[in-house]
Design a protein around this motif. Structure first.
Motif, PDB file in Angstrom:
ATOM      1  N   THR A   1     -24.145 -39.267  20.646  1.00 60.66           N
ATOM      2  CA  THR A   1     -23.750 -39.831  21.941  1.00 60.66           C
ATOM      3  C   THR A   1     -24.949 -39.939  22.873  1.00 60.66           C
ATOM      4  OG1 THR A   1     -23.130 -37.596  22.673  1.00 60.66           O
ATOM      5  CG2 THR A   1     -21.369 -38.991  21.814  1.00 60.66           C
ATOM      6  N   GLY A   2     -25.978 -39.133  22.626  1.00 60.95           N
ATOM      7  CA  GLY A   2     -27.192 -39.199  23.448  1.00 60.95           C
ATOM      8  C   GLY A   2     -28.287 -40.023  22.804  1.00 60.95           C
ATOM      9  N   GLY A   3     -27.935 -40.792  21.772  1.00 65.84           N
ATOM     10  CA  GLY A   3     -28.928 -41.594  21.071  1.00 65.84           C
ATOM     11  C   GLY A   3     -29.333 -40.941  19.758  1.00 65.84           C
ATOM     12  N   LEU A   4     -30.323 -41.554  19.102  1.00 67.28           N
ATOM     13  CA  LEU A   4     -30.814 -41.034  17.823  1.00 67.28           C
ATOM     14  C   LEU A   4     -31.786 -39.893  18.093  1.00 67.28           C
ATOM     15  CD1 LEU A   4     -31.433 -44.372  15.869  1.00 67.28           C
ATOM     16  CD2 LEU A   4     -29.391 -42.945  15.913  1.00 67.28           C
ATOM     17  N   SER A   5     -31.361 -38.675  17.838  1.00 69.12           N
ATOM     18  CA  SER A   5     -32.184 -37.507  18.141  1.00 69.12           C
ATOM     19  C   SER A   5     -33.475 -37.537  17.322  1.00 69.12           C
ATOM     20  CB  SER A   5     -31.415 -36.218  17.838  1.00 69.12           C
ATOM     21  OG  SER A   5     -30.226 -36.159  18.598  1.00 69.12           O
ATOM     22  N   PRO A   6     -34.629 -37.437  17.995  1.00 68.84           N
ATOM     23  CA  PRO A   6     -35.901 -37.482  17.261  1.00 68.84           C
ATOM     24  C   PRO A   6     -36.202 -36.155  16.572  1.00 68.84           C
ATOM     25  CG  PRO A   6     -36.329 -37.130  19.579  1.00 68.84           C
ATOM     26  CD  PRO A   6     -34.835 -37.330  19.453  1.00 68.84           C
ATOM     27  N   THR A   7     -37.069 -36.223  15.573  1.00 71.45           N
ATOM     28  CA  THR A   7     -37.597 -35.029  14.925  1.00 71.45           C
ATOM     29  C   THR A   7     -39.038 -34.857  15.366  1.00 71.45           C
ATOM     30  OG1 THR A   7     -36.163 -35.255  12.992  1.00 71.45           O
ATOM     31  CG2 THR A   7     -38.168 -33.960  12.724  1.00 71.45           C
ATOM     32  N   VAL A   8     -39.348 -33.697  15.933  1.00 75.57           N
ATOM     33  CA  VAL A   8     -40.699 -33.411  16.414  1.00 75.57           C
ATOM     34  C   VAL A   8     -41.202 -32.158  15.720  1.00 75.57           C
ATOM     35  CG1 VAL A   8     -42.160 -33.010  18.419  1.00 75.57           C
ATOM     36  CG2 VAL A   8     -40.079 -34.390  18.660  1.00 75.57           C
ATOM     37  N   LYS A   9     -42.341 -32.263  15.053  1.00 77.95           N
ATOM     38  CA  LYS A   9     -42.923 -31.133  14.327  1.00 77.95           C
ATOM     39  C   LYS A   9     -44.371 -30.946  14.764  1.00 77.95           C
ATOM     40  CE  LYS A   9     -43.119 -28.057  10.913  1.00 77.95           C
ATOM     41  NZ  LYS A   9     -42.310 -26.821  10.889  1.00 77.95           N
ATOM     42  N   ALA A  10     -44.654 -29.822  15.422  1.00 70.99           N
ATOM     43  CA  ALA A  10     -46.014 -29.522  15.879  1.00 70.99           C
ATOM     44  C   ALA A  10     -46.592 -28.378  15.052  1.00 70.99           C
ATOM     45  CB  ALA A  10     -46.008 -29.146  17.355  1.00 70.99           C
ATOM     46  N   THR A  11     -47.805 -28.588  14.516  1.00 67.60           N
ATOM     47  CA  THR A  11     -48.435 -27.599  13.645  1.00 67.60           C
ATOM     48  C   THR A  11     -49.871 -27.317  14.112  1.00 67.60           C
ATOM     49  OG1 THR A  11     -47.165 -28.503  11.790  1.00 67.60           O
ATOM     50  CG2 THR A  11     -49.005 -27.046  11.251  1.00 67.60           C
ATOM     51  N   TYR A  12     -50.208 -26.044  14.217  1.00 65.84           N
ATOM     52  CA  TYR A  12     -51.571 -25.662  14.578  1.00 65.84           C
ATOM     53  C   TYR A  12     -52.486 -25.799  13.370  1.00 65.84           C
ATOM     54  CZ  TYR A  12     -50.442 -23.800  19.192  1.00 65.84           C
ATOM     55  OH  TYR A  12     -50.068 -23.675  20.497  1.00 65.84           O
ATOM     56  N   LYS A  13     -53.662 -26.411  13.607  1.00 68.76           N
ATOM     57  CA  LYS A  13     -54.677 -26.534  12.560  1.00 68.76           C
ATOM     58  C   LYS A  13     -55.659 -25.378  12.651  1.00 68.76           C
ATOM     59  CE  LYS A  13     -54.525 -31.589  12.231  1.00 68.76           C
ATOM     60  NZ  LYS A  13     -55.333 -32.834  12.286  1.00 68.76           N
ATOM     61  N   ASP A  14     -56.496 -25.256  11.634  1.00 67.17           N
ATOM     62  CA  ASP A  14     -57.478 -24.170  11.591  1.00 67.17           C
ATOM     63  C   ASP A  14     -58.472 -24.234  12.753  1.00 67.17           C
ATOM     64  OD1 ASP A  14     -56.285 -23.213   9.319  1.00 67.17           O
ATOM     65  OD2 ASP A  14     -57.684 -24.216   7.943  1.00 67.17           O
ATOM     66  N   ASP A  15     -58.744 -25.458  13.249  1.00 64.75           N
ATOM     67  CA  ASP A  15     -59.715 -25.594  14.338  1.00 64.75           C
ATOM     68  C   ASP A  15     -59.087 -25.381  15.712  1.00 64.75           C
ATOM     69  OD1 ASP A  15     -58.185 -27.841  14.615  1.00 64.75           O
ATOM     70  OD2 ASP A  15     -59.798 -29.284  14.306  1.00 64.75           O
ATOM     71  N   GLY A  16     -57.788 -25.012  15.745  1.00 66.57           N
ATOM     72  CA  GLY A  16     -57.133 -24.722  17.008  1.00 66.57           C
ATOM     73  C   GLY A  16     -56.419 -25.900  17.637  1.00 66.57           C
ATOM     74  N   THR A  17     -56.620 -27.095  17.093  1.00 67.65           N
ATOM     75  CA  THR A  17     -55.925 -28.260  17.618  1.00 67.65           C
ATOM     76  C   THR A  17     -54.497 -28.296  17.080  1.00 67.65           C
ATOM     77  OG1 THR A  17     -56.709 -29.650  15.795  1.00 67.65           O
ATOM     78  CG2 THR A  17     -58.064 -29.572  17.811  1.00 67.65           C
ATOM     79  N   VAL A  18     -53.671 -29.124  17.693  1.00 69.12           N
ATOM     80  CA  VAL A  18     -52.260 -29.225  17.302  1.00 69.12           C
ATOM     81  C   VAL A  18     -51.974 -30.622  16.759  1.00 69.12           C
ATOM     82  CG1 VAL A  18     -49.863 -29.070  18.066  1.00 69.12           C
ATOM     83  CG2 VAL A  18     -51.585 -27.553  19.066  1.00 69.12           C
ATOM     84  N   SER A  19     -51.374 -30.668  15.597  1.00 68.92           N
ATOM     85  CA  SER A  19     -50.957 -31.939  14.998  1.00 68.92           C
ATOM     86  C   SER A  19     -49.452 -32.091  15.191  1.00 68.92           C
ATOM     87  CB  SER A  19     -51.306 -31.956  13.498  1.00 68.92           C
ATOM     88  OG  SER A  19     -50.752 -33.102  12.870  1.00 68.92           O
ATOM     89  N   THR A  20     -49.055 -33.221  15.753  1.00 64.88           N
ATOM     90  CA  THR A  20     -47.639 -33.441  16.036  1.00 64.88           C
ATOM     91  C   THR A  20     -47.128 -34.678  15.300  1.00 64.88           C
ATOM     92  OG1 THR A  20     -47.896 -32.469  18.235  1.00 64.88           O
ATOM     93  CG2 THR A  20     -45.900 -33.757  17.834  1.00 64.88           C
ATOM     94  N   VAL A  21     -46.030 -34.510  14.584  1.00 66.80           N
ATOM     95  CA  VAL A  21     -45.374 -35.630  13.893  1.00 66.80           C
ATOM     96  C   VAL A  21     -44.067 -35.926  14.610  1.00 66.80           C
ATOM     97  CG1 VAL A  21     -44.349 -36.439  11.740  1.00 66.80           C
ATOM     98  CG2 VAL A  21     -46.396 -34.985  11.686  1.00 66.80           C
ATOM     99  N   PHE A  22     -43.875 -37.180  14.971  1.00 69.70           N
ATOM    100  CA  PHE A  22     -42.675 -37.602  15.702  1.00 69.70           C
ATOM    101  C   PHE A  22     -42.018 -38.756  14.955  1.00 69.70           C
ATOM    102  CE2 PHE A  22     -40.315 -40.256  18.589  1.00 69.70           C
ATOM    103  CZ  PHE A  22     -39.743 -39.399  19.511  1.00 69.70           C
ATOM    104  N   LYS A  23     -40.713 -38.644  14.750  1.00 68.62           N
ATOM    105  CA  LYS A  23     -39.978 -39.766  14.162  1.00 68.62           C
ATOM    106  C   LYS A  23     -38.553 -39.754  14.678  1.00 68.62           C
ATOM    107  CE  LYS A  23     -38.721 -37.442   9.804  1.00 68.62           C
ATOM    108  NZ  LYS A  23     -38.765 -37.540   8.328  1.00 68.62           N
ATOM    109  N   PHE A  24     -38.020 -40.958  14.849  1.00 68.28           N
ATOM    110  CA  PHE A  24     -36.651 -41.079  15.340  1.00 68.28           C
ATOM    111  C   PHE A  24     -35.656 -40.732  14.233  1.00 68.28           C
ATOM    112  CE2 PHE A  24     -38.685 -43.854  18.514  1.00 68.28           C
ATOM    113  CZ  PHE A  24     -38.118 -43.328  19.666  1.00 68.28           C
ATOM    114  N   GLY A  25     -34.498 -40.257  14.662  1.00 70.07           N
ATOM    115  CA  GLY A  25     -33.432 -39.964  13.714  1.00 70.07           C
ATOM    116  C   GLY A  25     -32.831 -41.236  13.134  1.00 70.07           C
TER     117      GLY A  25
END
Length: 268
Positions: A202-226
């Motif tokens: 009812t609120g739309g297609l809920s997205p999937t968000v996955k954030a992962t810390y890398k060895d160098d301290g940066t963050v990798s984020t994957v985003f995709k719609f449901g």
């Protein structure tokens, strides 16, 4: 006589009949009758779970009936009334109500399978049927199966390692576990409890968000719609098929767990 416009409209429902438990099963698995007849015992203990199964089946059936009624009302654009006063329901609320009914049925489908497991556990625990069962953990540890740790998955896991049990019951349970609708709907059931509730869009297609810390301290984020769900009618048909698989399973194992070895006058 020409048909009215309303009668010519269709909700797009696929015709599929929902099955019910037999009257004979309900009578021969009555815990009060069995307690009086056999002074308790494992058969009477198993029978208490047959009552729980009957409750779940009724909940599935009533949810499907309510869903079908709602679908027909929408298809025929029928007005709804409360105490002779017309009430207006938005499309969003209609959709949410139907999703609620689907959720309600799904919860009961898998609750029913767990209660079937409890009923079978009581049967198997009888000394003539193999005795106590075990819960086998992923680590390999074992513990006695009881009411508190018994569920359908745990029972099937144990039966896969124990070939001493009644094979008619085992095969009926395997067939139920392998039913296409039972397997397909299971993902939506777990999503309701401990994962994202993808059924409610009812609120739309809920997205999937996955954030992962890398060895160098940066963050990798994957985003995709449901993804869009199958149709409401697809769920209705799948739930009916799952219900019918449960009824078929009980039809195969019911007379073994609850033998027809005495007469019940109300069956005449």
């Amino acid at each position: 006589m020409p048909k009215s416009k309303d009668s010519q409209k269709s909700s797009g429902q696929k015709k599929v009949e929902i099955k019910l438990l037999s009257r004979e099963f309900c009578l021969y698995s009555n815990p009060t009758i069995l307690f009086v007849k056999f002074k308790g015992g494992k058969r009477a203990e198993a029978a208490q779970w047959s009552l729980e199964i009957q409750k779940m089946i009724r909940g599935i059936v009533e949810s499907v009936i309510a869903l079908e009624n709602f679908m027909n009302q929408i298809a025929q654009n029928k007005k709804l009334y409360l105490e002779n006063q017309e009430i207006t329901i938005s499309d969003e609320k209609r959709y949410w109500t139907m999703i609620y009914l689907i959720d309600n049925a799904l919860l009961r489908v898998y609750a029913c399978s767990d209660k079937i497991a409890q009923m079978c556990r009581c049967y198997f625990e009888h000394s003539e049927n193999g005795g106590a069962l075990e819960v086998i953990r992923k680590c390999g540890c074992k513990e006695i199966m009881t009411e508190d740790n018994c569920n359908f998955g745990a029972l099937m896991n144990y039966l896969a390692r124990d070939n001493r049990r009644n094979q008619t019951i085992v095969e009926a349970l395997r067939k139920l576990d392998g039913n296409k609708s039972i397997q397909t709907l299971r993902g939506y059931r777990t999503a309701f409890t401990h994962k994202k509730h993808s059924l409610d869009q009812t609120g739309g297609l809920s997205p999937t968000v996955k954030a992962t810390y890398k060895d160098d301290g940066t963050v990798s984020t994957v985003f995709k719609f449901g993804e869009r769900l199958p149709s409401i009618n697809w769920f209705r048909v799948a739930i009916v098929n799952a219900n019918n698989a449960i009824i078929e399973c009980i039809g195969q194992i019911g007379s073994i767990i609850f033998p027809r070895d005495f007469k019940i006058d109300s069956l005449k």
